[in-house]
Write a protein that holds these residues in place. Structure first.
Motif, PDB file in Angstrom:
ATOM      1  N   UNK A  72       0.829  -1.216   0.000  1.00 23.53           N
ATOM      2  CA  UNK A  72       0.000   0.000   0.000  1.00 23.53           C
ATOM      3  C   UNK A  72       0.863   1.265   0.000  1.00 23.53           C
ATOM      4  N   UNK A  73       1.882   1.303   0.865  1.00 20.16           N
ATOM      5  CA  UNK A  73       2.744   2.495   0.924  1.00 20.16           C
ATOM      6  C   UNK A  73       3.483   2.687  -0.403  1.00 20.16           C
ATOM      7  N   UNK A  74       3.962   1.584  -0.972  1.00 22.22           N
ATOM      8  CA  UNK A  74       4.740   1.686  -2.208  1.00 22.22           C
ATOM      9  C   UNK A  74       3.876   2.153  -3.378  1.00 22.22           C
ATOM     10  N   UNK A  75       2.613   1.738  -3.395  1.00 21.58           N
ATOM     11  CA  UNK A  75       1.716   2.117  -4.494  1.00 21.58           C
ATOM     12  C   UNK A  75       1.169   3.534  -4.281  1.00 21.58           C
ATOM     13  N   UNK A  80       2.751   7.534  -9.484  1.00 25.28           N
ATOM     14  CA  UNK A  80       1.449   7.527 -10.140  1.00 25.28           C
ATOM     15  C   UNK A  80       0.316   8.019  -9.256  1.00 25.28           C
ATOM     16  N   UNK A  81       0.506   8.064  -7.934  1.00 27.64           N
ATOM     17  CA  UNK A  81      -0.581   8.499  -7.045  1.00 27.64           C
ATOM     18  C   UNK A  81      -0.158   9.756  -6.270  1.00 27.64           C
ATOM     19  N   UNK A  82       0.707   9.621  -5.274  1.00 26.29           N
ATOM     20  CA  UNK A  82       1.100  10.776  -4.459  1.00 26.29           C
ATOM     21  C   UNK A  82       2.213  11.595  -5.109  1.00 26.29           C
ATOM     22  N   UNK A  83       2.917  11.026  -6.050  1.00 29.12           N
ATOM     23  CA  UNK A  83       3.935  11.780  -6.771  1.00 29.12           C
ATOM     24  C   UNK A  83       5.323  11.753  -6.170  1.00 29.12           C
ATOM     25  N   UNK A  84       5.538  10.926  -5.133  1.00 32.10           N
ATOM     26  CA  UNK A  84       6.892  10.833  -4.563  1.00 32.10           C
ATOM     27  C   UNK A  84       7.787  10.026  -5.495  1.00 32.10           C
ATOM     28  N   UNK A  85       9.102  10.313  -5.460  1.00 32.85           N
ATOM     29  CA  UNK A  85      10.012   9.546  -6.304  1.00 32.85           C
ATOM     30  C   UNK A  85      10.115   8.113  -5.784  1.00 32.85           C
TER      31      UNK A  85
END
Length: 259
Positions: A72-75, A80-85
């Motif tokens: 969940x954290x990785x996705x 594609x979702x939160x925009x973190x690298x």
């Protein structure tokens, strides 16, 4: 001697018995109480035995939470979702997974419940987190578990080739008061031989599917597959094993008592 402080192995144990104990521990199996082992008819229903070996609903949830947290954290925090690298999302996925495993162990400790399996689970999660962080690739979070499962399958296969099936030793530890007196029973010996091969196939299937996804680099699919297919395959294999052994021992009980 307090529970949990027993020596890991004792001097008179054979290599096969030690390997069987390791398999029993790694597969999270539990000894049948002595009173029940004396009387086949007193054994609980098969469904209850399976639930006990799986640690019940709580055990199933506890073993799945760290992997689910990682997925969940990785996705959700990824590009594609939160925009973190990718590296930042991986860091938070590791923190979420290890943190949830620590929380589960802490709750068990606070309630004075056994923490051995929680510690074993935390070790596996920490090792996977190390591989993932060092490589910078989320798929390597699952690599230690895949290799461990292949190793278990190899150990079981070798035991069949050397005609010392580890499922037989595991049965002796769990349901026969530690006695390994089944070698003289030809039918039971053959049953343990092909049941051990069944476990080889079961473990190889679980690890093989995950290894295929690992080769493809499908980290999130790996986590979902690990949660959704591992337990059903394990439960089905254990159910068939318990049924097959009961079928033989119930018809040969006098022979076992004389052995």
């Amino acid at each position: 001697m307090t529970p949990g402080n027993e020596p890991r192995h004792v001097a008179h144990e054979t290599v096969e018995e030690r390997l069987a104990e390791d398999i029993v521990e790694e597969l999270d199996l539990h000894p049948v109480p002595a009173a029940e082992a004396d009387d086949e008819e007193a054994l609980p229903p098969l469904s209850e035995q399976i639930a006990e070996q799986l640690g019940g609903v709580r055990g199933l949830i506890e073993s799945s939470i760290p992997v689910l947290a990682f997925v969940l954290f990785n996705v959700l925090l990824g590009e594609s979702v939160a925009g973190l690298d990718k590296q930042t999302a991986l860091l938070w996925a590791i923190i979420g997974s290890v943190g949830s495993a620590l929380a589960i162990g802490g709750v068990r400790l606070a309630r004075k419940q056994p923490v051995r399996h929680a510690v074993n689970g935390l070790f596996g999660i920490a090792l996977g987190a190390y591989f993932a962080w060092k490589s910078g690739d989320a798929k390597n979070f699952y690599l230690p578990g895949i290799l461990l499962t292949f190793g278990q399958a190899a150990a079981l296969l070798l035991s069949v080739l050397f005609r010392k099936p580890l499922i037989g030793y595991a049965w002796g530890i769990m349901a026969n008061k530690g006695r390994q007196d089944w070698f003289g029973n030809t039918r039971l010996f053959r049953t343990f031989q092909w049941l051990t091969l069944l476990w080889v196939a079961s473990l190889a299937l679980r690890a093989g599917i995950q290894f295929y996804l690992w080769r493809l680099g499908e980290a999130n699919a790996l986590g979902i597959v690990r949660i959704l297919i591992s337990w059903p395959i394990y439960a089905a294999t254990f159910a068939f094993t318990a049924w097959a052994i009961h079928r033989v021992t119930s018809t040969q009980r006098p022979d076992l008592q004389e052995a």
